[in-house]
Write an enzyme that holds these catalytic residues in place. Structure first.
Site, PDB file in Angstrom:
ATOM      1  N   GLY A 297       0.670  -1.638  -0.127  1.00 40.53           N
ATOM      2  CA  GLY A 297      -0.137   0.210   0.115  1.00 40.53           C
ATOM      3  C   GLY A 297       0.839   1.236  -0.238  1.00 40.53           C
ATOM      4  O   GLY A 297       2.022   2.098  -0.478  1.00 40.53           O
ATOM      5  N   ARG A 298       0.000   2.384   0.384  1.00 44.32           N
ATOM      6  CA  ARG A 298       1.121   3.235   0.210  1.00 44.32           C
ATOM      7  C   ARG A 298       2.610   3.511   1.413  1.00 44.32           C
ATOM      8  O   ARG A 298       3.438   4.232   0.991  1.00 44.32           O
ATOM      9  CB  ARG A 298       0.220   4.308   1.378  1.00 44.32           C
ATOM     10  N   ILE A 299       2.601   2.733   2.713  1.00 41.59           N
ATOM     11  CA  ILE A 299       3.517   3.020   3.167  1.00 41.59           C
ATOM     12  C   ILE A 299       4.286   1.927   2.527  1.00 41.59           C
ATOM     13  O   ILE A 299       5.654   2.384   2.434  1.00 41.59           O
ATOM     14  CB  ILE A 299       2.835   2.418   4.705  1.00 41.59           C
TER      15      ILE A 299
ATOM     16  N   ARG B   9      -2.749  -8.351  -2.129  1.00 45.01           N
ATOM     17  CA  ARG B   9      -3.823  -8.964  -2.369  1.00 45.01           C
ATOM     18  C   ARG B   9      -4.152  -8.489  -3.225  1.00 45.01           C
ATOM     19  O   ARG B   9      -4.946  -9.293  -4.210  1.00 45.01           O
ATOM     20  CB  ARG B   9      -5.190  -8.391  -1.540  1.00 45.01           C
TER      21      ARG B   9
ATOM     22  N   ALA C 111       3.548  -3.296  10.996  1.00 40.95           N
ATOM     23  CA  ALA C 111       1.917  -2.988  10.140  1.00 40.95           C
ATOM     24  C   ALA C 111       1.495  -2.941  11.628  1.00 40.95           C
ATOM     25  O   ALA C 111       1.245  -2.251  12.487  1.00 40.95           O
ATOM     26  CB  ALA C 111       1.898  -4.712  10.205  1.00 40.95           C
ATOM     27  N   ARG C 112       0.952  -4.692  12.445  1.00 37.86           N
ATOM     28  CA  ARG C 112       0.467  -4.350  13.216  1.00 37.86           C
ATOM     29  C   ARG C 112       0.296  -5.296  13.712  1.00 37.86           C
ATOM     30  O   ARG C 112       0.905  -6.944  13.179  1.00 37.86           O
ATOM     31  CB  ARG C 112      -1.650  -4.300  13.299  1.00 37.86           C
TER      32      ARG C 112
ATOM     33  N   GLU D 152      -0.243  -6.086  23.052  1.00 36.73           N
ATOM     34  CA  GLU D 152       0.525  -4.574  24.042  1.00 36.73           C
ATOM     35  C   GLU D 152       0.332  -3.818  24.150  1.00 36.73           C
ATOM     36  O   GLU D 152      -1.292  -3.121  23.942  1.00 36.73           O
ATOM     37  CB  GLU D 152       1.224  -3.753  22.002  1.00 36.73           C
TER      38      GLU D 152
ATOM     39  N   HIS E  13       6.385   0.916  19.234  1.00 39.65           N
ATOM     40  CA  HIS E  13       5.145   0.862  18.591  1.00 39.65           C
ATOM     41  C   HIS E  13       5.144   3.112  17.580  1.00 39.65           C
ATOM     42  O   HIS E  13       3.651   4.177  18.642  1.00 39.65           O
ATOM     43  CB  HIS E  13       3.353   1.024  18.885  1.00 39.65           C
TER      44      HIS E  13
END
Length: 328
Positions: free
Chosen positions: A156-158, A179, A239-240, A269, A287
């Site tokens: 994506g953008r990042i 994807r 990411a997450r 977290e 984070h």
């Protein structure tokens, strides 16, 4: 005429809260205490909107207890803390803050990846412990970044911003899995090549994860995926938490299945899996990938822009579920 009331769920720049006070009655949280779910439900009573962060979970239970709520505006690009389907069912607008943090997060992601590759955290700890007494030819030898193969999961953008840094700044070969494939005009300037996930894992010298978190991406990187990577490879997650199986990663780092890792996000977290704290070949940060003053201000401003627009009848700049507009 009674003004709408809004909740600012976490502490944020005072002047940005003042922007909301021009339009609304504001209950803020200057003490920056993270609310439990019952506390959040109570705080949202009578509120038309909420300025939230990733620490506030907006789900069906919270929405059902606050039927007057019309907008929840997240100070983050990710919004896995919001049950968008539940918002849709109740006509509640959800918004996020894309774009404004792209370049800063990409800077940090690339810095983390380089730190893992060149063993910066390990060597700093070694120095601080007073163990550096002489030079040695193999002392903290890591792996090159320039000319290496940069793999990106989630273009994506990042992801694209990180790819530009690698390709144009360090002469890296860029491969990616997503994807959907990028358009040729997006791939060409950085020589990016679309590959399967398995090929991405096998070929990457430095793998960076920038995929959004969802049920489909939960533990996208686990023991089986780590076993496919090169023993000399590094893994970076901006990411997450939950995209990586942190327990499996700690085991792989200890066994030298991969050479090193760098993590800015974690499952559960702010808790960190204890095994990650006992392996030396991992860089850990709390984070902070978007943590510059300018970027955090831009994120907060955009969340406020969304909240003001949503509750005053204007078009919110970055809606997640625009199909609920116009609001009731």
């Amino acid at each position: 005429m009674t003004r709408p009331s809004v909740l600012v769920a976490r502490a944020v720049f005072p002047d940005i809260v003042d922007r909301l006070r021009v339009h609304f009655d504001v209950e803020d949280n200057a003490a920056d205490r993270i609310f439990t779910k019952p506390e959040l439900i109570a705080k949202l009573q009578g509120k038309a909107g909420a300025f939230i962060t990733g620490s506030e979970r907006i789900d069906a239970e919270v929405l059902a207890a606050n039927p007057q709520l019309r907008a929840v505006c997240n100070m983050a690009v990710g919004y896995n803390n919001i049950d968008v389907d539940a918002c849709n069912a109740r006509g509640v607008l959800a918004t996020n803050t894309p774009d404004v943090l792209t370049e800063t997060t990409a800077d940090f992601g690339f810095a983390l990846m380089m730190s893992a590759a060149r063993r910066m955290a390990e060597s700093e700890h070694f120095l601080r412990r007073g163990e550096w007494t002489r030079w040695a030819y193999d002392m903290f030898t890591g792996s090159d970044v320039h000319g290496a193969t940069l793999g990106i999961l989630g273009m994506g953008r990042i992801g694209q911003a990180i790819a530009r840094r690698g390709a144009l700044g360090f002469g890296m070969k860029v491969i990616y899995h997503n994807r959907s494939r990028l358009a040729p005009e997006q791939e060409a300037p950085i020589g990016a090549r679309y590959v399967s996930k398995e090929e991405l894992l096998r070929e990457s010298d430095h793998l960076v994860l920038v995929v959004p978190y969802s049920a489909a991406s939960h533990h996208a990187i686990g023991a089986a995926e780590l076993a496919l990577m090169k023993p000399s490879a590094t893994l970076t997650n901006v990411a997450r938490g939950g995209v990586v199986d942190d327990a499996a990663l700690a085991a792989a780092l200890r066994a030298k299945t991969i050479a090193a890792a760098a993590l800015d996000v974690f499952e559960g977290e702010p808790l960190v899996h204890p095994d990650l704290l006992t392996v030396p070949n991992v860089v850990l940060t709390p984070h902070i990938a978007s943590a510059t003053v300018a970027t955090r201000r831009a994120m907060a401003d955009l969340a406020v822009d969304n909240l003001i627009a949503a509750l005053t009848g204007a078009a919110p700049p970055t809606p997640v579920n625009p199909q609920v507009l116009p609001l009731r």
